[in-house]
Structures are given as C-alpha cells and as structure tokens.
Write a protein that holds these residues in place. Structure first.
Motif, PDB file in Angstrom:
ATOM      1  N   ILE A 164     -38.679 -17.861 -20.466  1.00  0.00           N
ATOM      2  CA  ILE A 164     -38.995 -17.364 -21.808  1.00  0.00           C
ATOM      3  C   ILE A 164     -40.171 -18.127 -22.409  1.00  0.00           C
ATOM      4  O   ILE A 164     -41.067 -17.538 -23.026  1.00  0.00           O
ATOM      5  N   ALA A 165     -40.197 -19.447 -22.231  1.00  0.00           N
ATOM      6  CA  ALA A 165     -41.316 -20.242 -22.742  1.00  0.00           C
ATOM      7  C   ALA A 165     -42.623 -19.838 -22.066  1.00  0.00           C
ATOM      8  O   ALA A 165     -43.662 -19.710 -22.727  1.00  0.00           O
ATOM      9  N   LEU A 261     -42.859 -26.369 -26.235  1.00  0.00           N
ATOM     10  CA  LEU A 261     -41.538 -26.915 -26.560  1.00  0.00           C
ATOM     11  C   LEU A 261     -40.862 -26.119 -27.670  1.00  0.00           C
ATOM     12  O   LEU A 261     -39.642 -25.919 -27.648  1.00  0.00           O
ATOM     13  N   ILE A 262     -41.619 -25.664 -28.642  1.00  0.00           N
ATOM     14  CA  ILE A 262     -41.034 -24.845 -29.711  1.00  0.00           C
ATOM     15  C   ILE A 262     -40.444 -23.563 -29.124  1.00  0.00           C
ATOM     16  O   ILE A 262     -39.311 -23.174 -29.443  1.00  0.00           O
ATOM     17  N   PHE A 263     -41.199 -22.892 -28.265  1.00  0.00           N
ATOM     18  CA  PHE A 263     -40.690 -21.679 -27.619  1.00  0.00           C
ATOM     19  C   PHE A 263     -39.446 -21.987 -26.779  1.00  0.00           C
ATOM     20  O   PHE A 263     -38.435 -21.281 -26.849  1.00  0.00           O
ATOM     21  N   GLY A 264     -39.523 -23.035 -25.973  1.00  0.00           N
ATOM     22  CA  GLY A 264     -38.431 -23.338 -25.057  1.00  0.00           C
ATOM     23  C   GLY A 264     -37.168 -23.818 -25.742  1.00  0.00           C
ATOM     24  O   GLY A 264     -36.056 -23.424 -25.359  1.00  0.00           O
ATOM     25  N   ILE A 265     -37.318 -24.667 -26.761  1.00  0.00           N
ATOM     26  CA  ILE A 265     -36.136 -25.169 -27.469  1.00  0.00           C
ATOM     27  C   ILE A 265     -35.457 -24.041 -28.242  1.00  0.00           C
ATOM     28  O   ILE A 265     -34.225 -23.962 -28.306  1.00  0.00           O
ATOM     29  N   THR A 266     -36.257 -23.150 -28.826  1.00  0.00           N
ATOM     30  CA  THR A 266     -35.677 -21.988 -29.516  1.00  0.00           C
ATOM     31  C   THR A 266     -34.925 -21.103 -28.527  1.00  0.00           C
ATOM     32  O   THR A 266     -33.820 -20.624 -28.821  1.00  0.00           O
ATOM     33  N   ALA A 267     -35.514 -20.896 -27.353  1.00  0.00           N
ATOM     34  CA  ALA A 267     -34.808 -20.127 -26.321  1.00  0.00           C
ATOM     35  C   ALA A 267     -33.545 -20.845 -25.870  1.00  0.00           C
ATOM     36  O   ALA A 267     -32.525 -20.211 -25.571  1.00  0.00           O
TER      37      ALA A 267
END
Length: 297
Positions: A164-165, A261-267
């Motif tokens: 997803i990230a 990291l924002i994309f990945g942590i949200t996912a």
C-alpha cells in the motif's frame, strides 16, 4: 464509538474483506505501473543513474527548463530558494558541458552524478536485502507464535503495509530512492510491533476475545499515533522549513522517508485493527473439531 462497540458490531469477514479490497487496489496499481514502465514503482536517480543539480533561484522555473531543454530532464522542482533538477543518463561529453554551464552561470551549485554501474549495484542490493529482511522477519514470527494462521496474518499485514505504501508512492509521484528503501524496511518493524501486541494480548490473557482486542487496540492506537505524530512533524520540517528562514531548503531525503512512513503507518492501522483483529475473532470463534474417538475392539 468506543473500541468495544467498533470491534463487536461488525461481522469479521466483512471487515477483513475491506482490508483485502484496499490491498487488491494497491497491488493492481503496482502491477499496472510494472506493465508500463518495467518497475512497480518509479525509480529515482540512485537506481537509474543520472545527475542531480541544485542551483539558487535567479530565474523562473520555465526559463531554467528552457535552458536545460537539450538534456534528459526528469524532474524540476522548487525546494525552497533553490531549484533541484534530476537529469537522466547522458554521455560524458554532455555531462562535462552541463557541469561547465552550471558552474559558470550559478553561484554555489551542487552537482551529484550517479554512474550506471553504481546505480545497478544499488539496485541489486535493494533487490537482495528487502526480501532477506522480510524473510528473517517471517522466520522470527513463526518461531514466536508457532501457529500457521496467526503467523501468516502477521506476515501478510507487513506485506500489505509495504504494498500500500509503494502504491501511494506511485500515485503521488515519489520515486524509489535510498531514503524510501529505508522507510519501506522500517515499515516491517512498525507493522510487526503492533501485530505482536495484538496477538500477545489475545493469546496470553484471559477473558472475552472482544475485551482483549479492545484493550490491545487502546494501547496500540496510542503507540501508533505517537509514532505518526513524530513522522508528521518530520514531514513538516523537511517540507516547509525554508519558510522560516532563507538559509533552509527542503530536505528531500527526509521528505521521502516521512511521506512513505505516513502512508505505511496509516495502512498499518487498517491492517492490524481492521483486518487482523477480525481475522483473530473469526479464527477463535470457529467451531472446534471434536477429537476422533478410538473404537473399542
């Protein structure tokens, strides 16, 4: 809505299906990009070879673009009182001509050249170390839990976070660089961290399954939001620090790391507390098979 209501209100299979649908869309984006470009994500200069030029702003962006029209310019952006230009591979003669022109017309320029041999070596290392790190993580997870279903959900969540990230990187135009590779590796640790918390609470504590998940959710949400707040602060500093003082410019490597990291942590929030928590609800609530009895002779 409190965690208990959120966890117990919806059917587990429907919640898992939501996460799987998001993963399928992200995977399709990477597949479409691979078919069109030969790579699932856009590759940066570090992996393709080329030149990065940074010069002070003394003219408009259009004028600089016209001046560099004879070179394979890949990207030109304002990074706060300076322009950063990414130029693709070119001949040695063109590189010498470009360097001479930049150094003669601009004060304190920065010219960074990445040769094709070095770029190819970096690409090979990235292809080796990312799967290796994922493999070692999977081995540790299997050793800790020893239950195939639980281990597979944790591993799939980490894989889904990275997919997803990477898809979000493709959508917003972030290239794969050394910084984004580091961020993708960091996501493995962030994902495993919250999933281990969830599984430890569920399997090591007594009580109702929904109550145990709700307790883990409160702790995990506090952990993740703390990390996410720090990453957002890093993103703001890397992106907008030049507005505070002309001496600052955008820090591109920190921008790349923070946005991934924002994309990945949200996912990871979705994959842990929407997918894996409901997968555990289904797994633990399924009918148990009665052990077969031996027939007496």
């Amino acid at each position: 809505m409190d965690p208990e209501t959120f966890i117990s209100k919806y059917e587990p299979r429907k919640m898992v299906a939501i996460s799987l649908a998001v993963f399928a869309v992200a995977f399709a984006i990477l597949g479409f990009t691979y078919i069109n470009t030969g790579s699932p994500v856009r590759l940066g200069v570090e992996f393709t070879g080329g030149t990065i030029v940074t010069v002070p702003i003394i003219e408009s962006e259009g004028e600089l673009a016209a001046k560099l029209a004879g070179y394979p310019v890949l990207d030109l952006r304002d990074v706060g009182h300076r322009y950063m230009v990414q130029i693709g591979p070119m001949s040695d003669a063109d590189y010498r001509e470009l360097s001479a022109m930049i150094t003669s017309e601009y004060r304190d320029p920065e010219i960074k050249y990445m040769g094709p041999v070095y770029s190819a070596r970096l690409m090979e290392q990235a292809k080796t170390y990312i799967p290796l790190s994922f493999l070692f993580m999977a081995v540790v997870i299997f050793v800790i839990f020893r239950t195939p279903f639980v281990a597979m959900t944790v591993i799939f969540a980490a894989f889904s976070d990275i997919v997803i990230a990477a898809a979000c990187m493709t959508v917003v135009g972030v290239s794969l660089s050394m910084g984004t590779v580091a961020a993708l590796l960091m996501l493995i640790g962030y994902s495993v961290d919250s999933n281990i918390l969830l599984n430890m609470r569920v399997f090591k504590r007594r009580g109702k399954i929904e109550d145990k998940i709700a307790g883990a959710f409160r702790t995990g949400l506090a952990m993740t939001t703390t990390t996410l707040s720090a990453v957002v602060a890093l993103f703001l500093v890397a992106t907008f620090s030049y507005l505070v003082s002309p001496a600052f410019t955008q820090i591109n490597i920190l921008f790349d790391i923070s946005i991934v990291l924002i994309f990945g942590i949200t996912a990871g929030l979705m994959n842990t507390w929407v997918m894996n928590s409901n997968a555990l609800r289904w797994y633990l609530a399924r009918p148990k098979k009665a052990p077969a009895r031996r027939q007496k002779r």
